[in-house]
Each structure stands twice: as C-alpha cells, then as structure tokens.
Design a protein around this motif. Structure first.
Motif, PDB file in Angstrom:
ATOM      1  N   VAL A   1      -5.833  -5.945  -6.645  1.00  0.00           N
ATOM      2  CA  VAL A   1      -6.907  -5.710  -7.983  1.00  0.00           C
ATOM      3  C   VAL A   1      -6.452  -4.499  -8.360  1.00  0.00           C
ATOM      4  N   ASP A   2      -6.475  -3.186  -7.692  1.00  0.00           N
ATOM      5  CA  ASP A   2      -6.518  -1.881  -8.297  1.00  0.00           C
ATOM      6  C   ASP A   2      -5.950  -0.937  -7.079  1.00  0.00           C
ATOM      7  N   ILE A   3      -5.501   0.160  -7.650  1.00  0.00           N
ATOM      8  CA  ILE A   3      -4.886   1.408  -6.802  1.00  0.00           C
ATOM      9  C   ILE A   3      -5.618   2.575  -6.932  1.00  0.00           C
ATOM     10  N   GLU A   4      -5.940   3.214  -5.740  1.00  0.00           N
ATOM     11  CA  GLU A   4      -6.345   4.426  -6.018  1.00  0.00           C
ATOM     12  C   GLU A   4      -5.686   5.571  -5.144  1.00  0.00           C
ATOM     13  N   ARG A   5      -5.098   6.507  -6.051  1.00  0.00           N
ATOM     14  CA  ARG A   5      -4.226   7.530  -5.327  1.00  0.00           C
ATOM     15  C   ARG A   5      -4.972   8.870  -5.450  1.00  0.00           C
ATOM     16  N   LEU A   6      -5.571   9.456  -4.373  1.00  0.00           N
ATOM     17  CA  LEU A   6      -6.244  10.885  -4.452  1.00  0.00           C
ATOM     18  C   LEU A   6      -5.524  11.851  -4.946  1.00  0.00           C
ATOM     19  N   PHE A   7      -6.547  12.669  -5.803  1.00  0.00           N
ATOM     20  CA  PHE A   7      -5.702  13.750  -6.485  1.00  0.00           C
ATOM     21  C   PHE A   7      -5.020  14.605  -5.591  1.00  0.00           C
ATOM     22  N   GLY A   8      -5.450  14.774  -4.456  1.00  0.00           N
ATOM     23  CA  GLY A   8      -4.433  15.531  -3.862  1.00  0.00           C
ATOM     24  C   GLY A   8      -3.299  15.088  -2.907  1.00  0.00           C
ATOM     25  N   GLY A   9      -3.244  13.735  -3.133  1.00  0.00           N
ATOM     26  CA  GLY A   9      -2.105  12.944  -2.629  1.00  0.00           C
ATOM     27  C   GLY A   9      -2.118  12.560  -1.333  1.00  0.00           C
ATOM     28  N   GLU A  10      -3.181  12.892  -0.336  1.00  0.00           N
ATOM     29  CA  GLU A  10      -3.313  12.553   0.884  1.00  0.00           C
ATOM     30  C   GLU A  10      -3.296  10.944   1.228  1.00  0.00           C
ATOM     31  N   ARG A  11      -3.619  10.110   0.516  1.00  0.00           N
ATOM     32  CA  ARG A  11      -3.573   8.646   0.670  1.00  0.00           C
ATOM     33  C   ARG A  11      -3.591   7.858  -0.706  1.00  0.00           C
ATOM     34  N   VAL A  12      -3.030   6.723  -0.387  1.00  0.00           N
ATOM     35  CA  VAL A  12      -2.982   5.429  -1.789  1.00  0.00           C
ATOM     36  C   VAL A  12      -3.692   4.482  -1.128  1.00  0.00           C
ATOM     37  N   ILE A  13      -4.827   4.164  -1.925  1.00  0.00           N
ATOM     38  CA  ILE A  13      -5.771   2.882  -1.549  1.00  0.00           C
ATOM     39  C   ILE A  13      -5.547   1.666  -2.244  1.00  0.00           C
ATOM     40  N   PHE A  14      -5.261   0.783  -1.305  1.00  0.00           N
ATOM     41  CA  PHE A  14      -5.008  -0.562  -2.488  1.00  0.00           C
ATOM     42  C   PHE A  14      -6.289  -1.577  -2.075  1.00  0.00           C
ATOM     43  N   TYR A  15      -6.945  -1.816  -3.301  1.00  0.00           N
ATOM     44  CA  TYR A  15      -7.839  -2.805  -3.290  1.00  0.00           C
ATOM     45  C   TYR A  15      -7.519  -4.269  -3.499  1.00  0.00           C
ATOM     46  N   PHE A  16      -7.966  -5.071  -2.756  1.00  0.00           N
ATOM     47  CA  PHE A  16      -7.478  -6.387  -2.884  1.00  0.00           C
ATOM     48  C   PHE A  16      -8.369  -7.411  -2.523  1.00  0.00           C
ATOM     49  N   LEU A  17      -8.314  -8.624  -3.081  1.00  0.00           N
ATOM     50  CA  LEU A  17      -9.341  -9.961  -2.768  1.00  0.00           C
ATOM     51  C   LEU A  17      -8.479 -10.973  -2.142  1.00  0.00           C
ATOM     52  N   SER A  18      -9.225 -11.400  -1.205  1.00  0.00           N
ATOM     53  CA  SER A  18      -8.726 -12.529  -0.290  1.00  0.00           C
ATOM     54  C   SER A  18     -10.002 -13.385   0.401  1.00  0.00           C
ATOM     55  N   GLU A  19      -9.478 -14.784   0.348  1.00  0.00           N
ATOM     56  CA  GLU A  19     -10.712 -15.539   0.833  1.00  0.00           C
ATOM     57  C   GLU A  19     -10.403 -15.812   2.486  1.00  0.00           C
ATOM     58  N   THR A  20      -9.446 -15.146   3.104  1.00  0.00           N
ATOM     59  CA  THR A  20      -9.241 -15.188   4.671  1.00  0.00           C
ATOM     60  C   THR A  20      -8.939 -14.076   4.720  1.00  0.00           C
ATOM     61  N   ARG A  21      -8.616 -13.950   6.175  1.00  0.00           N
ATOM     62  CA  ARG A  21      -8.232 -12.538   6.855  1.00  0.00           C
ATOM     63  C   ARG A  21      -6.731 -12.422   6.762  1.00  0.00           C
ATOM     64  N   VAL A  22      -6.349 -11.343   6.340  1.00  0.00           N
ATOM     65  CA  VAL A  22      -4.894 -11.142   6.025  1.00  0.00           C
ATOM     66  C   VAL A  22      -4.389 -10.184   7.114  1.00  0.00           C
ATOM     67  N   ASP A  23      -3.344 -10.484   7.614  1.00  0.00           N
ATOM     68  CA  ASP A  23      -2.528  -9.650   8.427  1.00  0.00           C
ATOM     69  C   ASP A  23      -1.536  -8.701   7.678  1.00  0.00           C
ATOM     70  N   PHE A  24      -2.038  -7.499   7.223  1.00  0.00           N
ATOM     71  CA  PHE A  24      -1.007  -6.593   6.259  1.00  0.00           C
ATOM     72  C   PHE A  24      -0.378  -5.445   6.950  1.00  0.00           C
ATOM     73  N   ARG A  25      -0.102  -5.739   8.445  1.00  0.00           N
ATOM     74  CA  ARG A  25       0.325  -4.281   8.978  1.00  0.00           C
ATOM     75  C   ARG A  25       1.757  -4.130   8.668  1.00  0.00           C
ATOM     76  N   GLU A  26       2.694  -5.226   8.457  1.00  0.00           N
ATOM     77  CA  GLU A  26       4.123  -5.096   7.936  1.00  0.00           C
ATOM     78  C   GLU A  26       4.114  -4.509   6.482  1.00  0.00           C
ATOM     79  N   LEU A  27       3.213  -4.867   5.716  1.00  0.00           N
ATOM     80  CA  LEU A  27       2.987  -4.650   4.396  1.00  0.00           C
ATOM     81  C   LEU A  27       2.764  -3.225   4.114  1.00  0.00           C
ATOM     82  N   VAL A  28       1.645  -2.626   5.062  1.00  0.00           N
ATOM     83  CA  VAL A  28       1.363  -1.205   5.136  1.00  0.00           C
ATOM     84  C   VAL A  28       2.593  -0.293   5.623  1.00  0.00           C
ATOM     85  N   LYS A  29       3.441  -0.877   6.602  1.00  0.00           N
ATOM     86  CA  LYS A  29       4.783  -0.010   6.909  1.00  0.00           C
ATOM     87  C   LYS A  29       5.374   0.221   5.801  1.00  0.00           C
ATOM     88  N   SER A  30       5.812  -0.818   4.938  1.00  0.00           N
ATOM     89  CA  SER A  30       6.691  -0.693   3.825  1.00  0.00           C
ATOM     90  C   SER A  30       6.345   0.055   2.859  1.00  0.00           C
TER      91      SER A  30
END
Length: 294
Positions: free
Chosen positions: A106-135
């Motif tokens: 849905v959207d991306i938020e990158r903190l002003f200081g660059g400490e983290r990038v937050i990915f906002y998403f929609l899903s009807e089920t539980r998602v295993d995104f561990r490999e996605l996070v590593k990439s």
C-alpha cells in the motif's frame, strides 16, 4: 524547565508530546526534526502541551524530543527521502510479484534519519515475509519493518478528500477510528444508501459517530414512536420524531397530523387509550371458531 509540545509525525500521522530544550520556542505549524522511539523523524508542531492535551493523548510520558526547527538542508533531505520511498515501493512490488505472495503493498515510509524503512501492506491471510525482509534489507542496507494494516488504515494513508469537500478525517485530526454502526445513521435520519454513507475506505463514515451521543440524549427526552400522548391539541399517537428540533409528529383521533413541540405534551399515556373497552376479536380467529361449531 524544558517546554513540551504536541507534534504530529510519521506517515500514519501519530501524535506525541515532545520536549524542547533551550530558549527556542515553537508555534503551531512549525516544521521540526524530532527524535521519537522509532528514530529521527519529520514532524509538525500542533500546540504547546497541557494537562488537557495529555488527557486526550492518554500519555503521561513524552514521546521524544524536538531536535531543531527544520532548515533548508532538512527540506532537501526530506525530498530525497520521498524519492527513495518511490524507488523502494517499486522494488517491493517487484519482489512480492516474483514470490507470488498474497499481499498488496500500500505505501512505504522511510524515516527522515534513514534508520528504517516501513512497508505497509494489505493481506487477508497471515503472510510469511521473512525471506522478503532479508532481500529488502540487503537491497536497502537498513532495517526493514513490515506492517499489516486494515482497509481503514489504507484510506488513512492514501485518501485525500471526502464527499464533504474537506480532507478525510482519518488523515487529519482522528488519532483513533471509532466503531460506526447503521443504527447511528438511522437515528440521525441519514440516507441508508451505502454508497452515500460510506467513506473512501468503503466502511460507514466516521463522521456519523460525531453527533450520535447528542442525538441519543435528545431522543430520550421525546416520547417513543408508537406511544400515545395527551397534548394541548388533543390525544394522539406519535408516528415520527424530529430529534434536534425536539418535536414529534402526532396522528390524532380525528385524522389530523400535527408537529407538536415537546413542551406542549401534557403526558404520555401508558398503554392504548380506551383500554378498558372489550378488544375487537380477530376476524380470522372468529371464523375458525365458527367452523369448529358446525
């Protein structure tokens, strides 16, 4: 003593109380750089913190501190953050499509200081995104955070204006989105057409909640629909209510229909009038008894 201010910050428009050291003071609308529990962020000053604002926020402790008033260099850095967010969004969509994951970015938020990038998403089920996070972490060389949101949060992130012509409430002043029911629309005599009372998220509009308590309080001061009342104009049955005007529509025995002010109602009659008379027998039941006698 350090002054404290209420600051709005982050893509999700969080509200927090931030302290400011030094002699500098801030005014409403000032763009500032703050340090929150998430990292260095961009914020906007709303007002000076008071006991009343603390009660509204439901917090006794400060969310962080104001580092400085934003300058031209900070503006340049903020613009660069937005550009990187667009790049990260496209990269995230590609990686999700490659892995055929059941989620919608849905959207991306990158903190002003660059400490983290937050990915906002929609899903009807539980998602295993561990490999996605590593990439993603390898790609952007920073901390990655995945946030699953609801349909109303999506509107908070992306929606602009409502049917009223003003910015949507969830993206401006609402810190929490209260539950809204169809009963609230009925009490306020709003249209029951879902297309007219639904917001950008597809759910019932949050503004239906704003005046509901007032309507309920006023409604309790009026006779209920179906009650028989004695008024200065005679005796009749309440068939409708005008809650805010504090009036009721009464159907009288002589077939008159008048809008009666609440103060002109002498009393509410318990039960139907002339209840001492013998009730009329149900015709259907009468015919059934007749057939049994034959």
């Amino acid at each position: 003593m350090a002054r404290k201010y209420v600051v709005r910050y982050g893509t999700m428009r969080f509200l927090g109380e931030f302290s400011a050291k030094g002699p500098q003071s801030f005014s409403r609308g000032d763009e500032v750089v703050v340090r929150s529990h998430r990292g260095t962020e961009w914020g906007s000053v709303l007002c000076e913190a008071t006991d009343r604002t603390r009660e509204y926020l439901g917090k006794d402790d400060a969310s962080g501190r104001i580092l400085r008033l934003a300058n031209q260099e900070d503006e340049k850095t903020r613009t660069e953050c937005w550009q990187r967010e667009q790049e990260a969004f496209e990269t995230g969509k590609e990686l999700i499509a490659e892995r055929k994951m059941a989620m919608q970015l849905v959207d991306i938020e990158r903190l002003f200081g660059g400490e983290r990038v937050i990915f906002y998403f929609l899903s009807e089920t539980r998602v295993d995104f561990r490999e996605l996070v590593k990439s993603l972490a390898h790609k952007f060389n920073t901390r990655i955070e995945m946030r699953q949101i609801g349909i109303r949060d999506e509107a908070k992130l992306l929606a602009d204006y409502g049917d009223c012509g003003k910015p949507v409430c969830c993206n401006t002043h609402l810190s929490e989105m209260p539950p809204v029911s169809m009963k609230m629309a009925k009490v306020q005599k709003a249209s029951l057409d879902p297309t007219k009372i639904s917001g950008r998220c597809g759910r019932l509009k949050c503004c239906l909640r704003y005046e509901y308590d007032t309507y309920e309080s006023y409604r309790k001061e009026l006779p209920k629909i179906g009650k028989f009342v004695l008024t200065k104009q005679g005796q009749g049955k309440v068939i409708a209510q005008e809650i805010l005007a504090q009036k009721v529509l009464v159907a009288f025995e002589d077939r008159r229909r008048l809008m009666i002010d609440a103060k002109d109602i002498v009393t509410v009659i318990s039960g139907k009038p002339n209840s001492s008379e013998k009730p009329t027998e149900n015709p259907k039941k009468s015919r059934q008894n007749s057939n049994e006698e034959k």
